[in-house]
Design a protein around this motif. Structure first.
Motif, PDB file in Angstrom:
ATOM      1  N   LEU A 159      48.631  31.425  22.473  1.00 57.87           N
ATOM      2  CA  LEU A 159      49.960  30.827  22.588  1.00 57.87           C
ATOM      3  C   LEU A 159      50.069  29.565  21.727  1.00 57.87           C
ATOM      4  O   LEU A 159      51.055  29.366  21.006  1.00 57.87           O
ATOM      5  N   LEU A 160      49.041  28.711  21.801  1.00 60.70           N
ATOM      6  CA  LEU A 160      49.038  27.482  20.996  1.00 60.70           C
ATOM      7  C   LEU A 160      49.028  27.807  19.503  1.00 60.70           C
ATOM      8  O   LEU A 160      49.707  27.145  18.707  1.00 60.70           O
ATOM      9  N   ALA A 161      48.247  28.837  19.128  1.00 58.11           N
ATOM     10  CA  ALA A 161      48.200  29.247  17.722  1.00 58.11           C
ATOM     11  C   ALA A 161      49.560  29.766  17.264  1.00 58.11           C
ATOM     12  O   ALA A 161      50.006  29.492  16.140  1.00 58.11           O
ATOM     13  N   SER A 162      50.254  30.497  18.139  1.00 60.27           N
ATOM     14  CA  SER A 162      51.578  31.019  17.797  1.00 60.27           C
ATOM     15  C   SER A 162      52.586  29.892  17.618  1.00 60.27           C
ATOM     16  O   SER A 162      53.414  29.926  16.697  1.00 60.27           O
ATOM     17  N   ALA A 181      51.830  28.206  14.366  1.00 58.04           N
ATOM     18  CA  ALA A 181      52.278  29.058  13.258  1.00 58.04           C
ATOM     19  C   ALA A 181      53.797  29.008  13.111  1.00 58.04           C
ATOM     20  O   ALA A 181      54.319  29.002  11.990  1.00 58.04           O
ATOM     21  N   PHE A 182      54.505  28.929  14.234  1.00 57.64           N
ATOM     22  CA  PHE A 182      55.963  28.862  14.195  1.00 57.64           C
ATOM     23  C   PHE A 182      56.427  27.584  13.495  1.00 57.64           C
ATOM     24  O   PHE A 182      57.278  27.627  12.592  1.00 57.64           O
ATOM     25  N   PHE A 183      55.854  26.443  13.908  1.00 52.62           N
ATOM     26  CA  PHE A 183      56.252  25.173  13.295  1.00 52.62           C
ATOM     27  C   PHE A 183      55.846  25.112  11.824  1.00 52.62           C
ATOM     28  O   PHE A 183      56.570  24.566  10.985  1.00 52.62           O
ATOM     29  N   PHE A 184      54.680  25.677  11.502  1.00 52.91           N
ATOM     30  CA  PHE A 184      54.240  25.713  10.107  1.00 52.91           C
ATOM     31  C   PHE A 184      55.207  26.543   9.263  1.00 52.91           C
ATOM     32  O   PHE A 184      55.545  26.168   8.135  1.00 52.91           O
ATOM     33  N   THR A 185      55.679  27.657   9.832  1.00 52.67           N
ATOM     34  CA  THR A 185      56.638  28.508   9.123  1.00 52.67           C
ATOM     35  C   THR A 185      57.951  27.780   8.884  1.00 52.67           C
ATOM     36  O   THR A 185      58.531  27.841   7.796  1.00 52.67           O
ATOM     37  N   ILE A 186      58.420  27.052   9.925  1.00 50.62           N
ATOM     38  CA  ILE A 186      59.668  26.302   9.796  1.00 50.62           C
ATOM     39  C   ILE A 186      59.551  25.243   8.701  1.00 50.62           C
ATOM     40  O   ILE A 186      60.451  25.073   7.866  1.00 50.62           O
ATOM     41  N   VAL A 187      58.424  24.509   8.703  1.00 46.85           N
ATOM     42  CA  VAL A 187      58.200  23.469   7.691  1.00 46.85           C
ATOM     43  C   VAL A 187      58.135  24.083   6.297  1.00 46.85           C
ATOM     44  O   VAL A 187      58.708  23.549   5.336  1.00 46.85           O
TER      45      VAL A 187
END
Length: 414
Positions: free
Chosen positions: A237-240, A243-249
């Motif tokens: 869950l933490l990795a997801s 990954a979500f915030f990294f994708t947004i950035v």
């Protein structure tokens, strides 16, 4: 053959930071620092300022670690601009102002920048050209306005306008941050409390309920199952989330991705109207300040677009600039963009027709500053009870779910 070599050595000579102590004509002891080639240059400079040098020594070497938050802040620029405007207005020479402000500057990064600017001005550069060499500190708006002030001989007036502009811009930024930070903090607290209850508290109750050997009520079983799932999948869950915030950035750093994100933000249900009001206030304030300072309309729109802070608004301003370059007025193209409210377009059109567009733009900016105040207050007032109800519902629901089996056992015993 020796002369060229000597000339090369002299031209390669670099300036050094010097700490000085001197007395004024009234006997007052003053201290500061100055960038110069040697101690004699410092002494000569102090004497030209009417000071009697007492002590001059090289400044010890220091390691300037980056300041937390990115070096020179908006508040640093604001204070410098206001103090600089006051000194110029009082009739102090430009170089002396930079020397005094640099000497008393607490931020070592900004102090170094000011001394570099002072050295450039002493070498014959204009103040605006010296500022231009530090784009990370002084944006294009600051440079363009100072250039207009130097050409028109009204640098003190321009600096006062810049200080007023930055004060209002910083105030606007604080309002938006306040509207964003409060719900974010409450949401983080709610998630933290929920995770703590599920990971630490629920397993204790689950073990106790397992010893009873009876079936659990539906709400209790759901919380226990959710706790077990979270314990097993917490790392995934933490990795997801990461990954979500990294994708947004990553998307936001891409020009096309940022354009899409900025468009979505302007149409977002809660924050969209606030951000649109902020964009209008920033556009009108920047453009009004530049026009009133004598900057040509096309140059003013170019700088305003670059400082818009939103790609959708930026493209709209560039569209308007292109149409004006073709000979059209400003109101028609502004209306075509569908970015700016019709009231704003009509008021700007009236200002253009009456020859008082700068005054009209500043009035619009003041109006939308108040609108942002009202919108932020309303948003906070709406979000606060929602977040409190959410947090209370999570904690209350957990307590009910955990105590239901205990109530059932107590009823069976009776």
């Amino acid at each position: 053959m020796a002369a060229p070599a000597l000339q090369k050595t002299s031209s390669a000579k670099k300036t050094t930071q010097w700490l000085w102590e001197a007395k004024s004509k009234g006997g007052e002891v003053k201290k500061g620092e100055m960038e110069a080639f040697d101690a004699e240059a410092v002494n000569a400079r102090l004497k030209s300022l009417g000071l009697n040098p007492v002590k001059v020594k090289k400044k010890p070497y220091e390691i300037n670690l980056p300041a937390f938050g990115g070096g020179v802040t908006g508040k640093d620029i604001l204070i410098f601009t206001r103090q600089f405007a006051t000194m110029i207005d009082a009739g102090l020479p430009l170089v002396q102002c930079l020397d005094i402000l640099g000497s008393q500057m607490d931020n070592p990064i900004f102090r170094k920048v000011l001394f570099q600017i002072k050295a450039k001005v002493e070498q014959g550069s204009t103040f605006a050209d010296a500022l231009k060499e530090h784009p990370k500190v002084f944006d294009e708006l600051f440079v363009q306005l100072c250039a207009a002030g130097e050409v028109g001989g009204i640098l003190d007036t321009i600096l006062n306008r810049l200080a007023a502009y930055r004060e209002k811009a910083e105030k606007l930024k604080r309002k938006v941050k306040g509207a964003m930070i409060y719900p974010a903090i409450v949401l983080v607290v709610a998630i933290g409390v929920t995770a703590l209850l599920l990971l630490k508290v629920t397993p204790v109750f689950a073990k106790m309920f397992g010893d009873f050997g009876s079936a659990l009520p539906g709400p209790t079983q759901f919380v226990v199952d959710l706790s077990e799932w979270l314990q097993n999948w917490i790392l995934h869950l933490l990795a997801s989330i990461a990954a979500f915030f990294f994708t947004i950035v990553t998307i936001y750093r891409n020009p096309k991705g940022r354009k899409v994100m900025d468009k979505i933000m302007l149409k977002a249900p809660l924050f969209g109207p606030v951000l649109r009001k902020v964009a209008v206030a920033r556009f009108t304030r920047t453009l009004g300040t530049m026009i009133s300072s004598g900057v040509p309309i096309l140059d003013a729109l170019d700088v305003t677009a670059k400082t818009a802070g939103n790609r959708t608004v930026e493209e709209a301003i560039y569209y308007v600039r292109g149409k004006i370059a073709e000979g059209k007025n400003i109101a028609g193209p502004l209306s075509d963009t569908n970015v700016f409210p019709s009231m704003v377009v009509q008021m700007i059109g009236v200002g253009e027709a009456t020859g008082a567009m700068d005054a009209m733009l500043n009035k619009i900016a003041d109006f939308y500053d108040d609108e942002v105040d009202t919108a932020v207050a309303g948003l906070t007032a709406m979000i606060e009870p929602i977040m409190m109800v959410f947090l209370g519902g999570v904690v209350g629901g957990f307590l009910i779910a955990m105590y239901l089996p205990i109530f059932s056992i107590a009823g069976a015993i009776k």
